[in-house]
Design a protein around this motif. Sequence first.
Motif, PDB file in Angstrom:
ATOM      1  N   HIS A   1      -7.930  -7.430   5.003  1.00  0.00           N
ATOM      2  CA  HIS A   1      -8.951  -6.673   5.721  1.00  0.00           C
ATOM      3  C   HIS A   1      -9.663  -7.534   6.761  1.00  0.00           C
ATOM      4  O   HIS A   1      -9.882  -7.110   7.895  1.00  0.00           O
TER       5      HIS A   1
ATOM      6  N   PHE B   1      -4.846  -1.617   5.089  1.00  0.00           N
ATOM      7  CA  PHE B   1      -5.051  -0.672   3.983  1.00  0.00           C
ATOM      8  C   PHE B   1      -3.784  -0.475   3.156  1.00  0.00           C
ATOM      9  O   PHE B   1      -3.708   0.468   2.363  1.00  0.00           O
ATOM     10  N   ASP B   2      -2.811  -1.354   3.366  1.00  0.00           N
ATOM     11  CA  ASP B   2      -1.600  -1.362   2.555  1.00  0.00           C
ATOM     12  C   ASP B   2      -0.900  -0.005   2.572  1.00  0.00           C
ATOM     13  O   ASP B   2      -0.438   0.501   1.533  1.00  0.00           O
ATOM     14  N   ALA B   3      -0.808   0.581   3.776  1.00  0.00           N
ATOM     15  CA  ALA B   3      -0.122   1.863   3.932  1.00  0.00           C
ATOM     16  C   ALA B   3       1.376   1.662   3.706  1.00  0.00           C
ATOM     17  O   ALA B   3       1.903   0.559   3.881  1.00  0.00           O
TER      18      ALA B   3
ATOM     19  N   ALA C   1      -4.418  -1.695  11.203  1.00  0.00           N
ATOM     20  CA  ALA C   1      -5.115  -0.861  10.228  1.00  0.00           C
ATOM     21  C   ALA C   1      -4.185  -0.436   9.098  1.00  0.00           C
ATOM     22  O   ALA C   1      -4.559  -0.463   7.914  1.00  0.00           O
TER      23      ALA C   1
END
Length: 287
Positions: free
Chosen positions: A74, A238-240, A234
């Motif tokens: 982050h 956020f570990d998408a 981003a």
Amino acid sequence: MIDPDTQAGWVDGAEPGSGTADDAEEMPLSLRLSIADTLTLGNATCGFMAVYFTTTGILIPHLVGSGESGMARHSAATAVILMLCAAVFDLFDGLVARKLRSSPMGAELDNLSDLISFGLAPAYFVLVYGMVADDAHQKVSAVAAIVVLLAVVLRLARFSCVTMKDGMFQGMPSPFGALTVVSIVLLELPFIPTLLAIIGAAWLMVSRVEYPKPRGKLAVAMLSWIVGAMGLLAAWAFDAPGGQLLLQTGCALQIVLAATIPLFATARRVNTFRDNRREARASAQLP
């Protein structure tokens, strides 16, 4: 531009607020901030905040032994997004200055802000990488960080002294160089290749390779690239799903662009040289 009437009022000793003119008109133009200057200050603010997030979100947790090991997602993403925002401010302050106006100190403000956002911030990012990465060497990384910082200092100083033909930069622009440096770090290559790539990016910034200025369609393309890079960061932060792969793809594309633009520029110069020689020979053969 300096207003001769305004300047003369101060030189002749007219006191502010004497009633002969409005206060705003009596203020020296060198002390007034234009819209472009305000955008430039936004650039500097983003650079400083990038250093802040790199320190509080990555370095301090590592030193106290808490939080995520290595480059915390982050905070690393936030720091790089702030550098990208600084690049947006840097892009628009030039456009606004050309459309409207810039104060007499606009060029100096721009150089100082660029030094913070594209010199200090990426160099500090490299330094912290050397402290938190498992396979990095802190002292060697510190040297690489100094090389990045000095490259930006030299590049900005040369920019102030050397006049280039319209529409071209000499050496990789510092925003593009800063994004290349952080892309190299985020790609998480082994330490030696990372170090060599960082030094290569620093060399390109002080080289004589010509880079086109971001105007017109190129400015739109650059802005689109920056917005896309923010989205990739981003998604990674956020570990998408697929976020890591997307980030690595974006970083690799940034590095490929940094490496190929000099090749195109060199090829263009070689072709121009050959064309000039052919024209000279053809002229010499004419009776």
